[in-house]
Design an enzyme around this catalytic site. Structure first.
Site, PDB file in Angstrom:
ATOM      1  N   ASP A  17       0.829  -1.200   0.000  1.00 36.58           N
ATOM      2  CA  ASP A  17       0.000   0.000   0.000  1.00 36.58           C
ATOM      3  C   ASP A  17       0.869   1.258   0.000  1.00 36.58           C
ATOM      4  O   ASP A  17       1.476   1.585   1.019  1.00 36.58           O
ATOM      5  CB  ASP A  17      -0.880  -0.058   1.261  1.00 36.58           C
ATOM      6  CG  ASP A  17      -1.771   1.154   1.431  1.00 36.58           C
ATOM      7  OD1 ASP A  17      -1.989   1.881   0.447  1.00 36.58           O
ATOM      8  OD2 ASP A  17      -2.247   1.373   2.561  1.00 36.58           O
ATOM      9  N   ASP A  19      -1.765   6.201  -4.847  1.00 33.36           N
ATOM     10  CA  ASP A  19      -2.086   5.213  -3.812  1.00 33.36           C
ATOM     11  C   ASP A  19      -2.469   3.854  -4.402  1.00 33.36           C
ATOM     12  O   ASP A  19      -3.572   3.672  -4.898  1.00 33.36           O
ATOM     13  CB  ASP A  19      -3.236   5.774  -2.955  1.00 33.36           C
ATOM     14  CG  ASP A  19      -3.609   4.849  -1.796  1.00 33.36           C
ATOM     15  OD1 ASP A  19      -2.916   3.832  -1.590  1.00 33.36           O
ATOM     16  OD2 ASP A  19      -4.596   5.154  -1.110  1.00 33.36           O
TER      17      ASP A  19
END
Ligand code: NAG
Ligand code: NAG
Ligand code: NAG
Ligand code: NAG
Ligand code: NAG
Ligand code: NAG
Ligand code: NAG
Ligand code: NAG
Ligand code: NAG
Length: 413
Positions: free
Chosen positions: A121, A300
């Protein structure tokens, strides 16, 4: 000089096969698997509750990082805005709704090594795993046994990551060795979770844990993330990692970029504030017409959607004939586009436009057989910046350059 690459074969939908070994000039590959996309996860159409939950989780996750940034640096994050005016959603939505956003691969922790799957992530900075002491929603995940690792050190500190949408992770901080393929970060600060909220139950969240890949400024532990530790310990050739996120052949490359996976040159954009992978986005275009200008964007890999501020997303869809607000059918901030006339759209970074394919822009019919498809760009009232997730990232090869503090996009090979 690093001379061996370790490839873990990738298959779609969590299937895995034996791992072949291949030489590579530098850097290491980790193949990634992805679950079914949101679009196909619900009887051939979009699942409204998953979509709403994902949007709430994404914006809450980014906002919780602003709080940590302020605690770590003593400064208000420039994108945080007037937080006191913000309204929080009235009811908790859990990570279970985050289905379809997980790019997971294998890491090992401790001595001797214990293997885990984690979600990689770039929208957070901390690594955590389920601990052997966690028994509620951790059951079914592989758990980290600190007591079995000769390199584990109890840091005698607790941690509590609250995402603001009701999901949370809490436990104890340890330091241990963390290996990605062939490289090992020693003395890595990590979380051993005693409490997972319901959204982390294995049927909702298949990986055992999460590995954050942004900057230490937003680390709850106020410590170096794994990759920065690898760099500090001279374990990588280049202070760069790169992602290919696609239906097949998804890969995280550690210590450089994989030249086989992109073509042409990278277009680089400097990080404007270390914390998130935050850069200036030149704008969004629909059918060659610019619909919004220069704005901050957070890159992201942990987000499926592209999320923009209300005004610029409204302008984006206003330029698409046949698009409609989908507040009633899906939720606030969502729009549909005609399934049979999906427009050519692009986002520009570093002076170059990168197309979003029709396939990734459309998340699928809002109802079975509907001619309205959910658009992958959604709006959030609460922000002046954009969050750029998979809907865009699946169209490019992305280099995250810690050494030069910049993000590079290139066309896929
Ligand atoms: C933030 O909101 C408060 C409360 O309404 C207001 O008094 C203040 O002026 C706002 N600050 C900024 C910078 O907009
Ligand atoms: C860890 O140690 C415990 C005993 O403390 C043992 O029961 C368990 O099998 C070990 N687990 C692993 C993965 O080695
Ligand atoms: C990790 O910590 C141990 C014990 O404190 C120390 O001996 C070792 O040098 C550290 N390793 C690195 C790479 O900092
Ligand atoms: C890494 O390399 C640099 C420069 O070669 C050196 O100054 C530094 O001490 C090295 N760090 C470690 C942890 O080996
Ligand atoms: C890539 O960059 C090199 C050197 O800057 C330049 O010569 C070349 O024309 C560029 N290629 C493309 C496809 O833009
Ligand atoms: C990006 O940052 C580097 C220094 O890190 C600087 O030399 C370069 O000019 C910057 N590029 C732009 C476009 O601002
Ligand atoms: C975009 O905005 C930032 C600050 O808001 C500014 O520094 C930058 O120069 C702008 N870029 C362009 C291309 O206008
Ligand atoms: C895009 O711009 C062209 C020329 O400026 C204009 O004719 C066309 O209507 C615009 N398209 C949309 C969808 O706004
Ligand atoms: C991007 O899309 C436009 C059509 O909108 C097309 O002309 C162009 O060739 C595409 N670029 C790439 C690199 O595929």
């Amino acid at each position: 000089m690093l001379t061996i690459a370790f490839i873990i074969s990738s298959l779609y939908l969590l299937a895995t096969t034996a791992a072949p070994f291949q030489p590579e000039s530098k850097g290491f590959k980790i193949a990634l698997t992805k679950r079914a996309t949101i679009a196909t996860s619900y009887q051939g159409s979009v699942d409204p509750s998953k979509m709403k939950g994902h949007l709430a989780y994404t914006t809450a996750k980014i906002e919780s990082g602003f709080d940590v940034y302020q605690r770590n640096t003593g400064k208000v994050h420039p994108l945080a805005g007037n937080r006191t005016m913000r309204k929080r959603s009235g009811h908790p939505l859990s990570l279970q709704d985050d289905d379809g956003t997980l790019w997971q691969g294998v890491i090992s922790v401790g001595t001797p090594p214990q293997d885990f799957t984690v979600d990689f992530d770039t929208g957070s900075s901390d690594i955590f795993l389920a601990s052997s002491l966690c028994n509620m929603y951790c059951a079914g995940h592989k758990s980290y046994h600190a007591e079995n690792s000769t390199t584990a050190k109890n840091l005698f500190k607790s941690f509590n990551i609250e995402y603001g949408d009701g999901s949370s992770v809490a436990g104890l901080q340890y330091s241990d060795s963390v290996s990605i393929a062939e490289v090992t970060a020693e003395n890595q600060t990590m979380g051993s979770a005693i409490l997972y909220s319901s959204g982390f139950a294995p049927d909702e969240y298949p990986p055992d844990g999460l590995m954050g890949m942004a900057f230490p400024e937003i680390s709850e532990y106020n410590a170096n993330p794994v990759f920065q530790n690898l760099v500090a310990q001279n374990k990588t050739e280049d202070a760069v990692f790169a992602f290919k996120l696609a239906k097949t052949g998804s890969e995280l490359f550690v210590g450089g970029v994989n030249d086989a996976l992109y073509q042409g040159n990278f277009s680089y954009t400097n990080v404007t504030e270390k914390g998130y992978w935050q850069v200036n986005m030149d704008g969004a275009c629909v059918a060659g017409n610019r619909t919004s200008g220069n704005v901050s964007a957070i890159i992201d890999t942990g987000t499926t959607l592209v999320v923009g501020n209300t005004e610029s997303v409204r302008a984006f869809y206003a330029a698409i004939p046949g698009s409609k607000e989908a507040e009633k059918s899906i939720g606030s901030g969502f729009y549909t586009i005609p399934c049979n006339a999906i427009p050519d759209v692009s986002l520009s970074f570093g002076g170059r436009a990168f197309n979003i394919s029709h396939e990734t822009l459309s998340l699928g019919p809002v109802k079975q057989g509907s001619q309205d498809c959910l658009g992958g760009v959604a709006a959030s009232d609460d922000q002046d910046y954009w969050i750029v997730g998979d809907v865009f990232l699946q169209n490019v090869y992305t280099a995250f350059d810690i050494g030069n503090s910049r993000v590079g996009f290139a066309d896929l090979a």
